[in-house]
Motif scaffolding. Structure first.
Motif, PDB file in Angstrom:
ATOM      1  N   PRO A  75      44.032 -41.332  40.806  1.00 57.10           N
ATOM      2  CA  PRO A  75      45.085 -42.281  40.420  1.00 57.10           C
ATOM      3  C   PRO A  75      45.066 -43.564  41.273  1.00 57.10           C
ATOM      4  O   PRO A  75      45.346 -44.651  40.767  1.00 57.10           O
ATOM      5  CB  PRO A  75      46.379 -41.497  40.648  1.00 57.10           C
ATOM      6  N   ARG A  76      44.713 -43.427  42.542  1.00 59.42           N
ATOM      7  CA  ARG A  76      44.680 -44.600  43.424  1.00 59.42           C
ATOM      8  C   ARG A  76      43.456 -45.463  43.149  1.00 59.42           C
ATOM      9  O   ARG A  76      43.561 -46.674  43.006  1.00 59.42           O
ATOM     10  CB  ARG A  76      44.686 -44.161  44.890  1.00 59.42           C
ATOM     11  N   THR A  77      42.295 -44.843  43.048  1.00 56.62           N
ATOM     12  CA  THR A  77      41.060 -45.615  42.921  1.00 56.62           C
ATOM     13  C   THR A  77      40.861 -46.174  41.519  1.00 56.62           C
ATOM     14  O   THR A  77      40.362 -47.275  41.369  1.00 56.62           O
ATOM     15  CB  THR A  77      39.834 -44.767  43.315  1.00 56.62           C
ATOM     16  N   VAL A  78      41.250 -45.438  40.488  1.00 55.74           N
ATOM     17  CA  VAL A  78      41.019 -45.878  39.111  1.00 55.74           C
ATOM     18  C   VAL A  78      42.190 -46.694  38.565  1.00 55.74           C
ATOM     19  O   VAL A  78      41.998 -47.742  37.966  1.00 55.74           O
ATOM     20  CB  VAL A  78      40.723 -44.665  38.200  1.00 55.74           C
ATOM     21  N   SER A  79      43.410 -46.211  38.778  1.00 47.98           N
ATOM     22  CA  SER A  79      44.575 -46.868  38.194  1.00 47.98           C
ATOM     23  C   SER A  79      45.374 -47.711  39.182  1.00 47.98           C
ATOM     24  O   SER A  79      46.355 -48.344  38.802  1.00 47.98           O
ATOM     25  CB  SER A  79      45.497 -45.819  37.561  1.00 47.98           C
ATOM     26  N   GLY A  80      45.002 -47.674  40.454  1.00 44.97           N
ATOM     27  CA  GLY A  80      45.715 -48.480  41.448  1.00 44.97           C
ATOM     28  C   GLY A  80      47.110 -47.986  41.774  1.00 44.97           C
ATOM     29  O   GLY A  80      47.945 -48.754  42.246  1.00 44.97           O
ATOM     30  N   LEU A  81      47.386 -46.711  41.554  1.00 46.29           N
ATOM     31  CA  LEU A  81      48.710 -46.145  41.852  1.00 46.29           C
ATOM     32  C   LEU A  81      48.744 -45.566  43.256  1.00 46.29           C
ATOM     33  O   LEU A  81      47.770 -44.981  43.711  1.00 46.29           O
ATOM     34  CB  LEU A  81      49.032 -45.020  40.863  1.00 46.29           C
ATOM     35  N   TYR A  82      49.873 -45.703  43.925  1.00 46.09           N
ATOM     36  CA  TYR A  82      50.071 -44.990  45.184  1.00 46.09           C
ATOM     37  C   TYR A  82      50.254 -43.529  44.824  1.00 46.09           C
ATOM     38  O   TYR A  82      51.078 -43.186  43.977  1.00 46.09           O
ATOM     39  CB  TYR A  82      51.301 -45.520  45.918  1.00 46.09           C
ATOM     40  N   TRP A  83      49.491 -42.640  45.449  1.00 46.09           N
ATOM     41  CA  TRP A  83      49.530 -41.238  45.068  1.00 46.09           C
ATOM     42  C   TRP A  83      49.680 -40.336  46.279  1.00 46.09           C
ATOM     43  O   TRP A  83      48.993 -39.341  46.443  1.00 46.09           O
ATOM     44  CB  TRP A  83      48.272 -40.876  44.261  1.00 46.09           C
ATOM     45  N   GLY A  84      50.602 -40.664  47.156  1.00 43.41           N
ATOM     46  CA  GLY A  84      50.912 -39.788  48.270  1.00 43.41           C
ATOM     47  C   GLY A  84      50.029 -40.001  49.483  1.00 43.41           C
ATOM     48  O   GLY A  84      49.231 -40.926  49.547  1.00 43.41           O
ATOM     49  N   TYR A  85      50.200 -39.122  50.439  1.00 49.21           N
ATOM     50  CA  TYR A  85      49.476 -39.211  51.695  1.00 49.21           C
ATOM     51  C   TYR A  85      49.064 -37.823  52.142  1.00 49.21           C
ATOM     52  O   TYR A  85      49.555 -36.822  51.639  1.00 49.21           O
ATOM     53  CB  TYR A  85      50.335 -39.882  52.773  1.00 49.21           C
ATOM     54  N   SER A  86      48.141 -37.772  53.079  1.00 50.01           N
ATOM     55  CA  SER A  86      47.776 -36.506  53.702  1.00 50.01           C
ATOM     56  C   SER A  86      48.246 -36.560  55.146  1.00 50.01           C
ATOM     57  O   SER A  86      48.465 -37.633  55.694  1.00 50.01           O
ATOM     58  CB  SER A  86      46.265 -36.270  53.625  1.00 50.01           C
ATOM     59  N   VAL A  87      48.400 -35.408  55.756  1.00 51.70           N
ATOM     60  CA  VAL A  87      48.887 -35.319  57.130  1.00 51.70           C
ATOM     61  C   VAL A  87      47.791 -34.722  57.988  1.00 51.70           C
ATOM     62  O   VAL A  87      47.192 -33.711  57.628  1.00 51.70           O
ATOM     63  CB  VAL A  87      50.159 -34.442  57.211  1.00 51.70           C
ATOM     64  N   ARG A  88      47.525 -35.359  59.109  1.00 49.42           N
ATOM     65  CA  ARG A  88      46.536 -34.851  60.066  1.00 49.42           C
ATOM     66  C   ARG A  88      47.161 -34.814  61.450  1.00 49.42           C
ATOM     67  O   ARG A  88      47.991 -35.646  61.779  1.00 49.42           O
ATOM     68  CB  ARG A  88      45.301 -35.745  60.095  1.00 49.42           C
ATOM     69  N   LEU A  89      46.720 -33.855  62.242  1.00 46.97           N
ATOM     70  CA  LEU A  89      47.123 -33.754  63.631  1.00 46.97           C
ATOM     71  C   LEU A  89      45.945 -34.189  64.496  1.00 46.97           C
ATOM     72  O   LEU A  89      44.802 -33.883  64.182  1.00 46.97           O
ATOM     73  CB  LEU A  89      47.501 -32.320  63.994  1.00 46.97           C
ATOM     74  N   ALA A  90      46.228 -34.892  65.572  1.00 44.50           N
ATOM     75  CA  ALA A  90      45.172 -35.314  66.488  1.00 44.50           C
ATOM     76  C   ALA A  90      45.687 -35.193  67.915  1.00 44.50           C
ATOM     77  O   ALA A  90      46.834 -35.490  68.203  1.00 44.50           O
ATOM     78  CB  ALA A  90      44.748 -36.738  66.205  1.00 44.50           C
ATOM     79  N   SER A  91      44.806 -34.763  68.813  1.00 40.88           N
ATOM     80  CA  SER A  91      45.197 -34.631  70.212  1.00 40.88           C
ATOM     81  C   SER A  91      44.610 -35.747  71.063  1.00 40.88           C
ATOM     82  O   SER A  91      44.976 -35.892  72.221  1.00 40.88           O
ATOM     83  CB  SER A  91      44.747 -33.271  70.755  1.00 40.88           C
ATOM     84  N   CYS A  92      43.710 -36.524  70.500  1.00 43.12           N
ATOM     85  CA  CYS A  92      43.053 -37.581  71.268  1.00 43.12           C
ATOM     86  C   CYS A  92      42.907 -38.817  70.383  1.00 43.12           C
ATOM     87  O   CYS A  92      42.322 -38.757  69.307  1.00 43.12           O
ATOM     88  CB  CYS A  92      41.686 -37.080  71.739  1.00 43.12           C
ATOM     89  N   LEU A  93      43.410 -39.937  70.852  1.00 38.22           N
ATOM     90  CA  LEU A  93      43.389 -41.172  70.074  1.00 38.22           C
ATOM     91  C   LEU A  93      41.972 -41.643  69.791  1.00 38.22           C
ATOM     92  O   LEU A  93      41.685 -42.153  68.717  1.00 38.22           O
ATOM     93  CB  LEU A  93      44.176 -42.256  70.812  1.00 38.22           C
TER      94      LEU A  93
END
Length: 175
Positions: free
Chosen positions: A137-155
């Motif tokens: 939906p984002r790449t073809v239709s240009g719609l915002y389609w949510g987000y994913s969540v990641r954890l990181a311990s080191c910048l």
């Protein structure tokens, strides 16, 4: 993508941990809960102490949080445990009055993004749809389609994931 920076946790895609006491883990779990459309939450989020008051938070009302009677080319859904005829795809709950039959046979319980075909006749029992990538939906239709969540311990390990990182305590970082 939402990145939760935490000094003491595992890295990568956040799939939840059963232990209490890590604020960053609780934040990541709440962010995942909010990203999930309301009609799918019972399928993917069992009762958990971290989500005790998450229902009081306002819904995101983003394009992939489609209401029951809203028309949309794409919808998020969960594959149902329902028998199908040979050569036909699985059925998906996409938060509509009718279930959607997709083009592929998939394992029950999976979260999928479905591209709906044109509106069927009013007397048909199901809708038809095609399973697409969650990025479609984002790449073809240009719609915002949510987000994913990641954890990181080191910048430094996550700097390669982004074009620009901003922090009130760190100087401007560019990769």
């Amino acid at each position: 993508m939402v990145l939760v920076f935490c000094f003491r946790t595992v890295e990568g895609e956040f799939e939840g941990i059963k232990k209490r006491g890590h604020a960053c883990v609780q934040l990541a779990r709440i962010l995942q809960y909010l990203e999930c459309p309301q009609y799918l939450r019972k399928s993917f989020f069992p009762k958990h102490q971290d989500l005790q008051f998450a229902g009081l938070l306002n819904p995101l009302d983003s394009p992939h949080h489609v209401r029951i009677d809203e028309e949309s080319e794409y919808r998020e859904g969960v594959v149902l445990v329902r028998p199908t005829k040979p050569g036909q795809g699985s059925f998906v709950n996409c938060g509509m009055r009718k279930e959607v039959q997709i083009d592929k046979k998939l394992e029950a319980g999976l979260r999928v993004t479905v591209r709906l075909e044109k509106q069927p006749s009013p007397d048909s029992k199901t809708r038809k749809g095609l399973v697409v990538s969650s990025h479609h939906p984002r790449t073809v239709s240009g719609l915002y389609w949510g987000y994913s969540v990641r954890l990181a311990s080191c910048l430094s390990k996550c700097a390669s994931l982004f074009d620009l990182l901003l922090s009130p305590r760190l100087p401007f970082i560019s990769s």
